[in-house]
Scaffold this active site. Structure first.
Site, short mmCIF file in Angstrom:
data_model
loop_
_atom_site.label_atom_id
_atom_site.label_comp_id
_atom_site.label_asym_id
_atom_site.label_seq_id
_atom_site.Cartn_x
_atom_site.Cartn_y
_atom_site.Cartn_z
N TYR A 59 85.95 -26.64 25.07
CA TYR A 59 86.66 -27.11 23.90
C TYR A 59 85.29 -27.32 23.06
O TYR A 59 84.82 -27.96 23.87
CB TYR A 59 87.19 -28.06 24.03
N GLU A 61 84.61 -27.75 19.65
CA GLU A 61 84.11 -28.29 18.24
C GLU A 61 83.27 -28.55 17.32
O GLU A 61 82.43 -29.37 18.04
CB GLU A 61 85.82 -29.29 17.49
N ASP A 215 80.75 -7.23 2.87
CA ASP A 215 82.12 -6.75 3.75
C ASP A 215 81.31 -5.86 4.91
O ASP A 215 82.30 -4.83 4.70
CB ASP A 215 83.91 -7.24 4.17
N THR A 241 84.17 -8.15 11.36
CA THR A 241 84.00 -8.15 12.28
C THR A 241 82.48 -7.40 13.51
O THR A 241 81.95 -6.91 13.41
CB THR A 241 85.40 -6.81 12.61
N LYS A 244 84.32 -3.28 15.88
CA LYS A 244 84.15 -1.53 16.04
C LYS A 244 82.84 -1.05 15.78
O LYS A 244 83.14 -0.61 17.16
CB LYS A 244 84.56 -1.88 14.09
N ARG A 250 86.24 -8.68 19.79
CA ARG A 250 87.35 -9.10 18.85
C ARG A 250 86.52 -10.32 18.09
O ARG A 250 87.32 -11.31 18.47
CB ARG A 250 88.57 -8.90 18.53
#
Length: 439
Positions: A59, A61, A215, A241, A244, A250
């Site tokens: 983790y 953050e 985008d 993203t 693709k 992802r």
């Protein structure tokens, strides 16, 4: 109590044979089918290895060197390496561009942008979904129903394509911002098969005093390989993203300008005004929109970006475009209607309406034949549930080594699927329940 290592080190197959079996079935489906969904791809074994690594356990953050949790020295190195590779992959000067690689995917990346630069109810403009845009660009239905968070929390007005050609109506784009006064204009989409005139978008944004967001989720792999127009020359902020055409995991990325702004008039001296995106973007990603980053995604993305800079990837991207063009030419030779009459990139948008049935029915027939496509709205559609189009993409099958001749063979199979769909509807009727009985 049973010791943790008794089950913690056991294989998936022994611990959960049900999930193991379903994963194996999905792997076989991917291997044995023809994958033509434009937003899907087959990533590399190295990327999958990073995704399934111990990075999942940590983790972290915050940003590198400024975390809220201890033990992040190697996570910091991985994220910094990923950021450096992201700038290298798109030939960006780190003095002029920064990047955040923490977005979980493209949709939260876009919403982080809105959070960073807009206030609730500020105005945005994006390409309409039936024209090839994306849900996160402010989509509302024709009846005014607000569909995505981008339209719920902000006021949106769409620009569209021309009904006669399927190309973006740049005249409408130039007129509407003068009346609507958007603070942000968005270019890019998920179902537009042609190149984007980013320079024209920049001119409209400057005239209106709006920010320009690109985008590039669908074409980012092509942009990296120099096989598509470069939005970084014109946009203020770029999102994508990564799963693709880039063939990564992802995940998502946000690129933003930094350093001094260029002079507003040609020949004028710089006034020293600086871009102020960096802190806003990073704060919007965390803590505004997301929690801790998914480190396994960031590690896998770093691998994909390294691969994207290889000569093999550049050849792959060129083949993606060639395959899409070959399939488009074959379908046109069979008198099928393609929006804009072809493609400049990796996807085709096929108008099924002249055939007398919906994209949903054609998709169902393809599914039964182990061919995956997705139903897709086309200009004039009022429903995304039962649209008149089908979107077809070439990246996944190109990853499996197919070339132009193979895609002509796929075109033949799609032609046969059309005839099957037509015959089922003719025999059993237009109602979907009746069609399904005949399927």
């Amino acid at each position: 109590m049973e010791p943790v290592n008794a089950w913690g080190n056991a294989s998936l197959e022994s611990i959960d044979p049900e999930i193991h079996d379903l994963i194996e079935k999905e792997k076989r489906r991917q291997c044995r089918g023809i994958e033509l969904i434009a937003s899907e791809n087959f990533t590399s074994s190295a990327v999958l290895e990073a995704l399934g690594s111990a990075l999942t356990n940590k983790y972290s953050e915050g940003m590198p060197e400024n975390r809220y949790y201890g033990g992040n020295q190697f996570i910091d190195e991985i994220e910094n390496l990923c950021r450096s590779r992201a700038l290298q992959a798109f030939n960006l000067d780190p003095a002029k561009w920064g990047v955040n690689v923490q977005p979980y995917s493209g949709s939260p990346a876009n919403f982080a942008i809105y959070t960073a630069v807009l206030k609730p109810h500020d105005r945005i403009m994006g390409l309409d979904l039936p024209s090839g845009g994306h849900l996160t660009h402010g989509y509302c239905t024709a009846g005014g129903k607000k569909i995505s968070a981008s339209s719920i929390y902000f006021e949106s007005l769409a620009y569209k394509v021309k009904s006669s050609s399927g190309y973006i109506d740049y005249e409408m784009l130039e007129e509407r911002p003068m009346e609507f006064r958007p603070k942000l204009i968005i270019c890019g989409g998920g179902g537009y098969p042609r190149e984007w005139d980013y320079g024209r978008f920049r001119a409209v944004a400057d005239k209106r005093g709006a920010l320009l967001l690109c985008d590039m989720a669908h074409v980012s792999g092509l942009v990296a390989a120099l096989e598509a127009a470069n939005p970084f020359e014109f946009a203020d902020v770029v999102t994508t993203t990564t799963h693709k055409s880039l063939r990564g995991p992802r995940a998502g990325m946000i690129f933003y300008r930094k350093g001094p702004k260029p002079p507003k008039k040609s020949g004028a001296a710089e006034d020293g005004t600086m871009y102020e995106f960096e802190d806003k973007m990073n704060f919007a990603v965390f803590p505004s929109v997301q929690g801790g980053p998914h480190n396994h995604q960031i590690g896998a993305l770093a691998v994909a970006l390294k691969q994207a800079m290889s000569p093999g990837f550049k050849a792959y991207a060129k083949q993606v475009k060639a395959n899409a063009a070959a399939l488009g030419n074959y379908l046109i030779s069979k008198d099928y209607r393609l929006l804009t009459g072809g493609t400049d990139n990796h996807l085709l948008l096929r108008d099924i309406r002249p055939l007398g049935f919906t994209g949903n029915k054609f998709k169902k027939v393809c599914d039964a034949c182990n061919i995956t496509v997705n139903r897709n709205p086309v200009f004039g559609d009022s429903s995304a549930v039962s649209p008149g189009g089908v979107r077809i993409g070439s990246p996944a099958m190109t990853s499996r080594g197919l070339v132009e001749k193979d895609f002509e063979g796929i075109g033949e199979l799609l032609d046969r699927a059309v005839k099957i769909t037509f015959n089922i509807q003719k025999q059993y009727g237009k109602l979907l329940k009746d069609f399904n009985k005949g399927l």
